[in-house]
Design an enzyme around this catalytic site. Structure first.
Site, PDB file in Angstrom:
ATOM      1  N   SER A  16       0.814  -1.223   0.000  1.00  0.00           N
ATOM      2  CA  SER A  16       0.000   0.000   0.000  1.00  0.00           C
ATOM      3  C   SER A  16       0.841   1.264   0.000  1.00  0.00           C
ATOM      4  CB  SER A  16      -0.945   0.002   1.202  1.00  0.00           C
ATOM      5  OG  SER A  16      -1.851  -1.071   1.130  1.00  0.00           O
ATOM      6  N   LYS A  65      -9.211  -5.784  11.184  1.00  0.00           N
ATOM      7  CA  LYS A  65     -10.384  -5.380  10.403  1.00  0.00           C
ATOM      8  C   LYS A  65     -11.688  -5.472  11.194  1.00  0.00           C
ATOM      9  CE  LYS A  65      -8.494  -6.322   5.822  1.00  0.00           C
ATOM     10  NZ  LYS A  65      -8.725  -6.949   4.506  1.00  0.00           N
ATOM     11  N   ASN A  86     -11.994  -1.831   6.616  1.00  0.00           N
ATOM     12  CA  ASN A  86     -10.616  -1.783   6.131  1.00  0.00           C
ATOM     13  C   ASN A  86     -10.201  -0.382   5.684  1.00  0.00           C
ATOM     14  OD1 ASN A  86     -12.017  -1.665   3.619  1.00  0.00           O
ATOM     15  ND2 ASN A  86     -10.234  -2.530   2.587  1.00  0.00           N
ATOM     16  N   GLY A 128     -11.099 -19.585   5.200  1.00  0.00           N
ATOM     17  CA  GLY A 128     -10.804 -18.593   6.224  1.00  0.00           C
ATOM     18  C   GLY A 128     -12.046 -17.832   6.642  1.00  0.00           C
ATOM     19  N   GLY A 130     -11.783 -14.549   8.441  1.00  0.00           N
ATOM     20  CA  GLY A 130     -11.387 -13.228   8.918  1.00  0.00           C
ATOM     21  C   GLY A 130     -12.227 -12.125   8.310  1.00  0.00           C
ATOM     22  N   GLY A 131     -11.791 -10.887   8.535  1.00  0.00           N
ATOM     23  CA  GLY A 131     -12.531  -9.734   8.054  1.00  0.00           C
ATOM     24  C   GLY A 131     -12.686  -9.693   6.547  1.00  0.00           C
ATOM     25  N   ALA A 132     -11.647 -10.061   5.809  1.00  0.00           N
ATOM     26  CA  ALA A 132     -11.734 -10.052   4.348  1.00  0.00           C
ATOM     27  C   ALA A 132     -12.756 -11.068   3.856  1.00  0.00           C
ATOM     28  CB  ALA A 132     -10.369 -10.326   3.740  1.00  0.00           C
ATOM     29  N   TYR A 209      -1.333 -11.101  -2.154  1.00  0.00           N
ATOM     30  CA  TYR A 209      -0.734 -10.482  -3.335  1.00  0.00           C
ATOM     31  C   TYR A 209       0.790 -10.408  -3.274  1.00  0.00           C
ATOM     32  CZ  TYR A 209      -1.067  -6.568  -0.076  1.00  0.00           C
ATOM     33  OH  TYR A 209      -0.990  -5.781   1.040  1.00  0.00           O
ATOM     34  N   GLY A 231      -4.457 -11.513  -6.170  1.00  0.00           N
ATOM     35  CA  GLY A 231      -5.040 -10.531  -5.280  1.00  0.00           C
ATOM     36  C   GLY A 231      -4.610  -9.104  -5.526  1.00  0.00           C
TER      37      GLY A 231
END
Length: 248
Positions: A16, A65, A86, A128, A130-132, A209, A231
């Site tokens: 990022s 997240k 996010n 998974g 999680g938040g994603a 990614y 990703g």
């Protein structure tokens, strides 16, 4: 100075900072806008970070997240429905609002992925919880797909990897890895799905990614998966949505 940044722990894998630094340079904003990484092992350190008056917005990654939500003043309706944030917008008065741009980044990639449009899968396995994963499930359900969680731990709404039988694999032609397995530096790790049951009708998507092509994707292609998706494009999509939110 207008400061933006990323919170999470650890952040060695993140692209990022480079993405937004290049974006600011291309927009002629390099002198007035910066993007930093803020490694927060403990989310309780967030209020101190928010005291910086130059801070205008934050992205949020693993593992915060979900646990960031109680620290925010307002949560966007979509993010509240998903149960994960996010992106944080910091208002001029210092108040904060949480959004979820993973949803938009993921959905955007599917809508222009030719293999996905050709196969038109009806059911998806989400590796998974999680938040994603929550954002991805919401996006898939909005596109009309049935979704099924897969995790190492058995729960009422979750299959374990051992329960991925041939019939389950035949029904679910779209498989999304939302776990950090395969992420740098542990690039040799991967979700333990039965790769031998993949066919030329299966599509695999990895939100990791770094590296671009994970072991999960490589093994999928080795076992005849129709196509794979990286990703990085999702990252770009969600980053652009975050910038739109910060500037709105």
């Amino acid at each position: 100075m207008n400061i933006y940044g990323l919170i999470g722990y650890p952040l060695g894998h993140s692209f990022s900072k480079g993405y937004f630094t290049e974006k600011f340079s291309n927009m002629g904003l390099a002198g007035s806008h910066v993007y930093e990484k803020f490694e927060l092992e403990n989310i309780n350190d967030l209020p101190a970070l928010l005291q910086n008056a130059e801070l205008k917005g934050l992205n949020v990654t693993i593992p915060h997240k979900q646990n960031v939500i109680p620290f925010l003043d307002v949560i966007d309706e979509a993010a509240l429905k998903i149960g994960a944030v996010n992106t944080i917008k910091i208002m001029p008065d210092g108040s904060t609002k949480g959004f979820n741009t993973d949803y938009w980044g993921f959905r955007w990639t599917l809508e222009k992925w030719e293999d996905f449009q050709e196969i038109k899968p009806k059911k998806a396995l989400i590796l998974g919880k999680g938040g994603a994963a929550k954002a991805i499930i919401q996006a898939l359900q909005d596109l009309g797909l049935e979704t099924q969680y897969v995790s190492r731990r058995k729960e009422d709404d979750t299959l374990t990897y051992e329960e991925l039988t041939e019939s389950v694999m035949q029904e679910h032609l779209f498989i999304v890895n939302t776990t950090p397995l395969g992420m740098f530096p542990k690039v040799d790790t991967f979700p333990e799905i039965p790769y031998q049951l993949l066919t030329d009708k299966h599509l695999l998507y990895d939100i990791v990614y770094n590296p671009l092509e994970t072991t999960f994707l490589k093994k999928g292609l080795e076992h005849r998966a129709k196509g794979v998706h990286f990703g990085l494009e999702m990252l770009h999509g969600q980053a652009e949505k975050a910038w739109e939110i910060w500037q709105s």
